[in-house]
Design an enzyme around this catalytic site. Structure first.
Site, PDB file in Angstrom:
ATOM      1  CG  ASP A 185      -0.205  -0.018   2.514  1.00  0.00           C
ATOM      2  OD1 ASP A 185       1.039   0.071   2.509  1.00  0.00           O
ATOM      3  OD2 ASP A 185      -0.857  -0.106   3.565  1.00  0.00           O
TER       4      ASP A 185
ATOM      5  N   GLY B 275      -0.386   5.728   3.042  1.00  0.00           N
ATOM      6  CA  GLY B 275      -1.372   6.758   3.380  1.00  0.00           C
ATOM      7  C   GLY B 275      -2.322   6.331   4.491  1.00  0.00           C
TER       8      GLY B 275
ATOM      9  CD  GLN C  53      -9.353   7.499  -0.102  1.00  0.00           C
ATOM     10  OE1 GLN C  53     -10.413   7.583   0.531  1.00  0.00           O
ATOM     11  NE2 GLN C  53      -8.389   6.631   0.233  1.00  0.00           N
TER      12      GLN C  53
ATOM     13  CG  ASP D 200      -6.229  -5.139   1.835  1.00  0.00           C
ATOM     14  OD1 ASP D 200      -6.801  -4.314   1.073  1.00  0.00           O
ATOM     15  OD2 ASP D 200      -5.853  -4.837   2.988  1.00  0.00           O
TER      16      ASP D 200
ATOM     17  CB  CYS E  83     -13.194 -26.207   6.938  1.00  0.00           C
ATOM     18  SG  CYS E  83     -11.592 -25.468   6.538  1.00  0.00           S
TER      19      CYS E  83
ATOM     20  CB  CYS F  99      -8.085 -25.647   6.357  1.00  0.00           C
ATOM     21  SG  CYS F  99      -8.298 -25.550   8.145  1.00  0.00           S
TER      22      CYS F  99
ATOM     23  CB  CYS G 222     -10.851 -28.209   9.605  1.00  0.00           C
ATOM     24  SG  CYS G 222     -11.395 -26.570  10.150  1.00  0.00           S
TER      25      CYS G 222
ATOM     26  CG  HIS H 295     -10.327 -22.392  10.279  1.00  0.00           C
ATOM     27  ND1 HIS H 295     -10.885 -23.345   9.457  1.00  0.00           N
ATOM     28  CD2 HIS H 295     -11.313 -21.494  10.556  1.00  0.00           C
ATOM     29  CE1 HIS H 295     -12.161 -23.053   9.258  1.00  0.00           C
ATOM     30  NE2 HIS H 295     -12.456 -21.941   9.913  1.00  0.00           N
TER      31      HIS H 295
END
Lengths: 342, 342
Positions: free
Chosen positions: A60, A63, A169, A246, A284, A286, A289, A315
């Protein structure tokens, strides 16, 4: 995109992120500029090499962190004066400097320097803020175009370099947002972000701003909504045509023992899970899990064990990445209605 | 044996431990008894299942933690009264209770309840302490033999159950140590540990005690030195015929940014590593040394990132396990001299 503020997605090793299918992660320019410093990272060959992340990276502009973390912020046409949240030292960021730092970091995607408008803000304040953002977008892009070959990994043989995105913005004023989007598109960025959302406004307003701006952004370039959101939000925005998002939420919530699951949110600290042998999310697959029970995760949290943050984060990231995988698949399969043409 | 005090080797996921080649890890009875409680773990099917660790597990007796962590400890023939380091609550451990807790936890190897003699200790004090340890060893074993089928994973078809080891104490008095060893061997434990070392004594004394006791312990049963040590120590003891050792050092040092390497100890916090692109240990092929630089690990420590503890711990454990692998290999290859007959 999982957020790796200081060059690490908190508590999750890079190989785990790879195996979860993360294609791109974020680094925060403000944090990396302060520590370890962008010149060190430049000398290490850039952020990819420094943190050992061969896949895509985005930084980023700094800012938003200057807006949310630093003290004694003073904004002028030239840029922003601020004090470090770490040691109180004084710093001055201009669009040129933000881009210079981001070139040193060498992420694949860098962001133009913007001013994040606070919420609520009067129209006059939103207009002033927008004036900064638009002037700074122009200067960011000009500086990027002049210096893009300075990226640490630049190879003159292939001429591959970074991409630079503009940030829309305009506070919560749809007409200001639209004006900003049109001006940025004229500047011809490599992609476009919608920033200054999720700053305290009600969710309907977030949605309204995204809906107002999205149709004005080119469909053949990435469209990125910054800093969102809850699982149902990211799914909703993705289905509207947003390509990138994000958020620290999956990892930050994980460190506070909050798990996102197909059955809703689960505060794994709760006593009710003390003897629950079920996986965190039965739907799930993953690595967490597949291997661990709610009872064990609850114990790790109760005992203050560092593995709690790691397993909970894995997870939650898997859950978020899984949502995006499902949305991508369903968008590929069905004809896209005109209103959300993608 | 990596130490997993509270049912987790701090900051390292179980699958990583497996891939590093850890064959057995420790759990601490004192900690697990206090939190989450052995009855919960019993109802979860035992510690293997609770923490999802299919390989071997060992629990200590709780004696050492009562000695080192708890407040207001009061020892009588019957057992030890102590207060929890967590909430000050009062508890009473007898040999029978320690074994009962360890049967509930269901590790493959459990330890007889002992009293760890402090250092320095007068001969009279060491004799008194030893009297407790020997009486408690007998009671531990008797209780274990009567209740071994209570282990949560007991299967009457195969009759496989836990092993119980005795612990040699005796302070820094070789003759007391030898006396203890002989008595324990008469009791016919499944294996023998030498405890009460690394409690502040000089290293020569540690070595002297091990050398005094080791020849008295049966060569066809595991011989375990508890709570040691530095890399060169564990290599030395292993070459003397010690089969098992445990220590928090690799993981605790890692959390304090201390790495063990083939080039010696490395305090990764130091500024000299800020731009060092070398792996932590150039001679190591662990997942951390294969992927990350000293500069990155230094940054993680400086930034207070949880990944620092994870990566540093992985490297240190790999380093320790690597030492043991090398020793094993060299012991297999060369004829063993009589003095260290193994």
């Amino acid at each position: 995109m999982p957020v790796g503020t200081q060059g690490t997605v908190k508590a999750v090793p890079q190989d785990t992120l790879e195996s979860l299918g993360a294609q791109i992660i974020l680094g925060n320019t403000y944090h990396l500029y302060l520590r370890p410093g962008h010149e060190i990272i430049r000398r290490m060959g850039g952020l990819h090499r420094f943190i050992s992340w061969p896949r895509a990276l985005l930084t980023d502009s700094g800012g938003f962190q200057v807006f949310s973390l630093s003290a004694l912020r003073k904004v002028t046409d030239e840029g922003v004066q601020f004090r470090s949240h770490l040691d109180g030292s004084s710093h001055f960021f201009t669009p040129e400097h933000s881009v210079e730092v981001q070139i040193a970091l060498g992420a694949d995607i860098i962001m133009s320097f913007d001013e994040c408008t606070e919420y609520p803000a009067t129209r006059a304040r939103a207009e002033e803020s927008l004036r900064y953002t638009m002037a700074w977008a122009r200067r960011s892009l000009a500086h990027f175009r002049d210096h893009r070959e300075d990226v640490p990994w630049f190879d003159p043989k292939v001429c591959r370099t970074q991409c630079c995105f503009g940030i829309v913005q305009g506070g919560m004023y749809a007409d200001l947002r639209r004006e900003c989007a049109e001006r940025l598109v004229e500047m011809d960025f490599d992609g476009y972000a919608i920033g200054g959302l999720s700053v305290g406004e009600p969710r309907e307003l977030t949605l309204e701003m995204i809906a107002a701006v999205l149709p004005l952004l080119p469909k053949d370039k990435p469209r990125y909504v910054m800093g969102v959101g809850y699982p149902d939000e990211i799914e909703q925005y993705a289905r509207m045509g947003v390509d990138m998002m994000d958020c620290v939420l999956p990892t930050r919530a994980a460190r506070h023992a909050l798990l996102f699951t197909s059955e809703g949110r689960l505060n794994i600290k709760n006593k009710q899970y003390a003897e629950d042998q079920n996986p965190p999310d039965p739907a799930c697959d993953c690595p967490v899990c597949r291997r661990y029970s709610r009872a064990y995760l609850r114990h790790l949290v109760q005992a203050g064990e560092p593995l709690a943050a790691t397993l909970n984060s894995i997870h939650n990231l898997a859950y978020y990445l899984g949502i995006m995988r499902r949305v991508r698949k369903s968008l590929e399969q069905k004809p896209v209605p005109a209103a959300t043409d993608h």
